[in-house]
Write an enzyme that holds these catalytic residues in place. Structure first.
Site, mmCIF file in Angstrom:
data_model
loop_
_atom_site.group_PDB
_atom_site.id
_atom_site.type_symbol
_atom_site.label_atom_id
_atom_site.label_comp_id
_atom_site.label_asym_id
_atom_site.label_seq_id
_atom_site.Cartn_x
_atom_site.Cartn_y
_atom_site.Cartn_z
ATOM 1 N N CYS A 182 -35.523 17.249 10.312
ATOM 2 C CA CYS A 182 -35.015 16.051 10.990
ATOM 3 C C CYS A 182 -33.918 16.465 11.973
ATOM 4 O O CYS A 182 -32.910 17.069 11.571
ATOM 5 C CB CYS A 182 -34.465 15.063 9.974
ATOM 6 S SG CYS A 182 -33.636 13.627 10.714
ATOM 7 N N LYS B 242 4.012 -7.853 -5.885
ATOM 8 C CA LYS B 242 2.726 -7.442 -5.319
ATOM 9 C C LYS B 242 2.702 -7.698 -3.818
ATOM 10 O O LYS B 242 3.035 -8.796 -3.367
ATOM 11 C CB LYS B 242 1.576 -8.204 -6.003
ATOM 12 C CG LYS B 242 1.475 -7.988 -7.504
ATOM 13 C CD LYS B 242 1.129 -6.553 -7.858
ATOM 14 C CE LYS B 242 -0.320 -6.227 -7.621
ATOM 15 N NZ LYS B 242 -1.252 -6.840 -8.563
ATOM 16 N N ASP C 126 -5.366 -11.701 -8.920
ATOM 17 C CA ASP C 126 -3.945 -11.983 -9.154
ATOM 18 C C ASP C 126 -3.627 -13.463 -8.993
ATOM 19 O O ASP C 126 -2.854 -14.037 -9.777
ATOM 20 C CB ASP C 126 -3.081 -11.167 -8.193
ATOM 21 C CG ASP C 126 -3.091 -9.676 -8.512
ATOM 22 O OD1 ASP C 126 -3.444 -9.326 -9.653
ATOM 23 O OD2 ASP C 126 -2.752 -8.883 -7.619
ATOM 24 N N CYS D 50 -33.671 10.439 4.263
ATOM 25 C CA CYS D 50 -34.742 11.090 5.009
ATOM 26 C C CYS D 50 -34.903 12.488 4.426
ATOM 27 O O CYS D 50 -33.943 13.258 4.406
ATOM 28 C CB CYS D 50 -34.409 11.168 6.496
ATOM 29 S SG CYS D 50 -35.584 12.157 7.452
ATOM 30 N N SER E 138 1.600 -4.295 -19.883
ATOM 31 C CA SER E 138 1.441 -4.445 -18.437
ATOM 32 C C SER E 138 2.690 -5.140 -17.901
ATOM 33 O O SER E 138 3.630 -5.418 -18.648
ATOM 34 C CB SER E 138 0.180 -5.246 -18.119
ATOM 35 O OG SER E 138 0.241 -6.519 -18.733
ATOM 36 N N CYS F 15 -36.111 10.796 13.244
ATOM 37 C CA CYS F 15 -37.378 11.529 13.309
ATOM 38 C C CYS F 15 -38.594 10.671 13.004
ATOM 39 O O CYS F 15 -39.727 11.123 13.179
ATOM 40 C CB CYS F 15 -37.343 12.727 12.365
ATOM 41 S SG CYS F 15 -37.298 12.273 10.611
ATOM 42 N N ASP G 212 -8.274 -7.465 -5.619
ATOM 43 C CA ASP G 212 -7.115 -7.618 -6.504
ATOM 44 C C ASP G 212 -6.368 -8.919 -6.233
ATOM 45 O O ASP G 212 -5.891 -9.582 -7.157
ATOM 46 C CB ASP G 212 -6.156 -6.435 -6.323
ATOM 47 C CG ASP G 212 -6.706 -5.148 -6.922
ATOM 48 O OD1 ASP G 212 -7.754 -5.213 -7.588
ATOM 49 O OD2 ASP G 212 -6.085 -4.096 -6.718
ATOM 50 N N LYS H 6 4.895 0.947 -6.945
ATOM 51 C CA LYS H 6 3.849 0.626 -7.927
ATOM 52 C C LYS H 6 2.585 1.401 -7.540
ATOM 53 O O LYS H 6 1.849 1.000 -6.648
ATOM 54 C CB LYS H 6 3.578 -0.874 -7.976
ATOM 55 C CG LYS H 6 2.643 -1.296 -9.102
ATOM 56 C CD LYS H 6 2.516 -2.815 -9.168
ATOM 57 C CE LYS H 6 1.660 -3.227 -10.353
ATOM 58 N NZ LYS H 6 0.273 -2.716 -10.250
#
Length: 676
Positions: free
Chosen positions: A435, A318, A46, A430, A91, A415, A42, A123
Site C-alpha cells: 500500500c 475542580k 461532578d 489495510c 475521597s 490503494c 468528568d 490535584k
C-alpha cells in the site's frame, strides 16, 4: 436532573429526583472506576453528583445506604487480590466556584478556635494508591478501591521507577498518593494502540488505571507510569507536623512529591494559587483537574476527622472544563504505517485551551458510529486530559436537515484494497503490504529527526518519490541520483544536492537511530538506544532471543517479544541486507566518547525540562549520554543537574527546593562548544 431550586422541593419531590440520579451515578462510577472506560465527561458526573449531595443534605431523611454519596470510589477487580485499608482511603469533597470555596473556609474556621493556614496542592489526574513500608522496605501496594478494600498491585508498582524500594530511614509507614501517566507517555501509548488496531484510552487517568491494574507486570513496566505522593495513613513516624513539611519529608525519604505546593494564609492566597495553575495547566507535563486545599496543621486534620466519605479538613476545587462549538466540514480517512485507517474530523478552526484546533481524531469506525458525527454537524469540542482535541457530542438543535449518517468506507482510500477487521481489533486495517500510503508513512518515520534525521525529506517529497516509482522501500533512498531528484516538483541542482548530502550523511548514524527508524512496534527512541548499546551491532540483536533482550534494563518483555517477532520476518532480513549493501552503519557508535574519556558529566544524573530554543530534547539527551551522563525524567535528591529551558515548571521548582544545581540552555551550549 432538574434545575429547580432545592428549597422549593417537597420531601417527596426530592426523594423522587434522588432515586433517579442514584442508579445513573452508580453506573457511571462503575464504568469509571472498574472498567476504566468512562461514558460521560468528568464535569457531567461532578454536576450530577453535586446535585445528589445537595438533595441529601437538604433532606437527610431521603439518604439510602446504597447511595453513591455513602461510598468511596468503586469496587475492586475480582481477579486481583484484595487489601483491607485499616485506615480508610477517603475521597475529597468538591467545589466548583470560589464562592463555594469561601463557604467551606467559613464553615471550617467556625469549628476551629485558633488561626490556621492551608496547604494548596495540584490535584493530579490519576489513580489513588497506597504504599506500605516495614523497616524502610516496600512490602505492599494497593489501589483505593471503595476506600475500605482495594486491590493488591504490589508487583506492578515495583516496576515504577519513582517508587523507592527502600527508604532513606527504616520507617514502618503507609504512604499515599497518585499514580499517573505523563502526557507525553499517554500520547505515545495511544499512537501505539491505534497503530495496533486497539481502541485508544480516553484520557491519561484511564490509561494509568488500566496500566496499573494489569495482571501482566510487563505491560505496566512498558507504560512509563509515574507517581506523586502526598499523604500518610498516620503521621506519627514522621518528624513533621504540617502538611507542607510532610511533602518535604516524603521527598527526603526518597519519594517523588510535587514541589508546586504553596502555604496559603487566607482565601486570597488560595485564589491566587488557583488562578496561577488554572492558567498553566496545559503547560504541565501531567494532567491536573483542580486544586486540593488542606488544613496545613496535621494534628488539626486529625481532630477535625471525616464524614463517612470525605475528610472535613480538605476540599477539591475542580476546574471548569473548557469547551467550544465548531462545525464539521468533512471526515477524512488516513492510513498509518501499520495499515490502520483512522477517521479524522476536519472542522472550522477554533481557539481552544491555548491553541487553534481544526482537526480531531474520531479514532475508529465504532467510535464514529457511537458518536453519530455527521458532516455539517455543530459539535462540542474539548481537550481530553488537557492534551488531545476531542469531540464530546454533536449539538442536536443545530443538526442540518440534510445531514446523513456517515457511511464507513470498505476499501483503502490509498490503494483500493478491501479494508478488514482483524481479530480483537476495533480498527479498520489495510493489509496490502505494498500500500503506497503505508510505505510512505514508514519512510516519513525513517527520515524523521529522532530516527535517521534526513533533513529536507518531508512528506510531499516522499509522496512524489513513490508516485514516480523512484523508491519501493527505505533502502532505495540511498540509490537516488541527482537526475532522478530533478524530475520532482520544485527541485533544482542545489536542492537535489542538499537532499543527497543529507541522505549520504545518514549512513553514518549510530545503530539506535536505524532501529527507531525501522518502526519496530513498541520500540521508541529510548528503547532503541538501550537495545543498540546492549548488543552493539545489528547482527547480534537479530540473533538474540526474547529472554536476552528483556534482561536489558528499561526494556520489558513486550518490547522484547516485538523485536523477536519483527526480525523473524524474512522481508525484514532482506531489507536489512539491502541497507547494509548501500553502506548504512549497523553498529552502535554513540557510546564511544563516554567510554573512552571522562567529562564533567560522567556519572551524573541529569534532568531536562522546559522548551529548548536551539537544541531539540533528543539532541541534548544524546550529547549528554555520549559524555557519560544518565538522563532521567524526574527530579529527586539523587539528581546532579537540572537543565531548564523556557516555561520550566514543577521540575524547576522541585530542583530549587532540593538545592539541585540548575543550568540554562546557554550553559549547556557552552559546555558543548568546549568539547568540540
Amino acid at each position: 436532573m432538574t434545575d429547580k431550586p432545592i428549597k422549593t422541593l417537597t420531601v417527596e419531590q426530592a426523594a423522587e429526583e434522588a432515586a433517579d440520579l442514584r442508579p445513573q451515578l452508580l453506573e457511571w462510577g462503575k464504568q469509571y472506576y472498574e472498567a476504566d472506560a468512562p461514558s460521560v465527561e468528568d464535569d457531567v458526573y461532578d454536576r450530577v453528583y453535586a446535585r445528589l449531595v445537595a438533595l441529601e443534605t437538604a433532606f437527610p431523611e431521603i439518604v439510602t445506604p446504597d447511595s453513591p454519596t455513602q461510598r468511596v470510589g468503586g469496587s475492586s477487580r475480582s481477579d486481583l487480590p484484595k487489601v483491607t485499608h485499616d485506615i480508610p482511603m477517603l475521597s475529597l469533597g468538591d467545589v466548583f466556584s470560589l464562592d463555594e470555596l469561601t463557604e467551606f473556609d467559613e464553615r471550617l474556621r467556625g469549628n476551629v478556635d485558633t488561626p490556621f493556614d492551608y496547604n494548596c496542592e495540584l490535584k493530579i489526574d490519576g489513580l489513588a494508591i497506597s504504599l506500605r513500608y516495614e523497616n524502610g522496605k516496600f512490602v505492599q501496594g494497593s489501589t483505593r478501591g471503595n476506600g475500605q478494600i482495594g486491590e493488591d498491585i504490589t508487583a506492578n508498582l515495583k516496576t515504577i521507577k519513582s517508587i523507592p524500594q527502600t527508604l532513606s530511614r527504616p520507617l514502618t509507614i503507609e504512604v499515599r498518593g497518585e499514580c499517573y501517566m505523563p502526557k507525553a507517555a499517554f500520547l505515545a501509548l495511544n499512537e501505539r494502540r491505534e497503530a495496533a488496531g486497539q481502541a485508544p484510552f480516553a484520557n491519561p487517568r484511564n490509561a494509568a488505571a488500566g496500566s496499573l491494574r494489569q495482571l501482566d507486570t510487563r505491560v505496566t513496566a512498558d507504560r512509563q507510569l509515574a507517581t506523586f505522593m502526598y499523604n500518610v495513613a498516620d503521621y506519627e513516624p514522621l518528624t513533621t507536623r504540617t502538611q507542607s513539611g510532610l511533602l518535604d519529608e516524603l521527598a527526603e525519604l526518597g519519594f517523588t512529591t510535587n514541589a508546586t505546593y504553596r502555604v496559603a494564609h487566607d482565601m486570597a492566597d488560595v485564589a491566587a494559587y488557583i488562578e496561577t495553575y488554572q492558567a498553566q495547566r496545559t503547560e504541565l507535563a501531567y494532567g491536573i483537574d483542580g486544586i486540593v486545599i488542606k488544613a496545613n496543621d496535621l494534628p488539626l486534620q486529625r481532630s477535625l476527622g471525616a464524614t463517612v466519605k470525605v475528610p472535613r479538613w480538605a476540599i477539591a476545587y475542580k476546574f471548569p472544563p473548557e469547551e467550544v462549538q465548531t462545525r464539521v466540514l468533512d471526515i477524512e480517512w488516513t492510513i498509518g504505517r501499520t495499515g490502520v485507517v483512522t477517521p479524522t474530523a476536519i472542522m472550522e478552526p477554533v481557539a481552544l485551551a491555548g491553541s487553534t484546533v481544526a482537526r480531531a481524531s474520531l479514532h475508529n469506525p465504532d467510535y464514529l458510529i457511537a458518536k453519530d458525527i455527521r458532516i455539517g454537524d455543530t459539535v462540542l469540542l474539548h481537550k481530553a486530559g488537557d492534551i488531545i482535541p476531542e469531540i464530546s457530542q454533536y449539538v442536536a438543535a443545530k443538526r442540518p436537515a440534510e445531514a446523513k449518517a456517515y457511511v464507513i468506507p470498505t476499501t483503502c482510500p490509498s490503494c483500493g484494497a478491501e479494508l478488514v477487521h482483524l481479530d480483537d481489533e476495533v480498527a479498520l486495517r489495510c493489509i496490502n503490504p505494498r500500500c503506497p500510503a503505508q510505505l510512505a508513512e514508514g519512510m516519513n518515520h525513517f527520515a524523521s529527526r529522532n530516527a535517521m534525521n534526513i533533513a529536507g525529506l518531508g512528506p510531499q517529497i516522499v509522496a512524489q518519490l513513490f508516485d514516480r516509482n523512484l523508491v519501493q522501500d527505505v533502502a532505495d533512498l540511498y540509490r537516488l541520483t541527482t537526475d532522478q531528484l530533478l524530475t520532482l516538483d520544485k527541485f533544482g541542482e542545489k536542492s537535489a544536492q542538499n537532499l543527497l548530502t543529507a541522505i549520504d550523511n545518514s549512513r553514518n548514524n549510530s545503530l539506535e537511530r536505524l532501529l527507531f527508524g525501522l518502526g519496530i512496534r513498541h520500540v521508541g527512541a529510548k528503547a532503541a538506544r538501550s537495545l543498540a548499546a546492549a548488543f552493539g551491532d545489528m547482527a547480534s540483536l537479530m540473533a538474540a532471543d526474547s529472554e536476552q533482550i528483556s534482561a536489558i534494563d528499561t526494556v520489558g518483555g513486550i518490547i522484547a517479544d516485538s523485536v523477536v517477532t519483527y526480525f523473524a520476518n524474512t522481508q525484514v532480513h532482506e531489507l536489512v541486507a539491502k541497507l547494509q549493501a548501500v553502506g548504512v552503519n549497523m553498529t552502535y557508535t554513540s557510546g564511544t566518547p563516554a567510554t573512552n574519556s571522562t567529562s564533567e558529566f560522567t556519572g551524573k544524573r541529569v534532568v531536562l525540562t522546559g522548551k529548548l530554543q536551539e537544541l531539540t530534547r533528543p539532541q541534548a539527551t544524546e550529547w549528554l549520554e555520549q559524555h557519560g551522563a544518565t538522563v532521567t525524567g524526574s527530579v529527586s535528591k539523587k539528581t546532579d543537574l537540572l537543565i531548564a529551558g523556557e516555561a520550566a515548571g514543577s521540575k524547576l521548582a522541585k530542583a530549587q527546593s532540593l538545592d539541585v544545581p540548575v543550568w540554562n540552555e546557554a550553559q549547556l551550549q557552552a559546555a558543548m562548544d568546549e568539547t568540540k
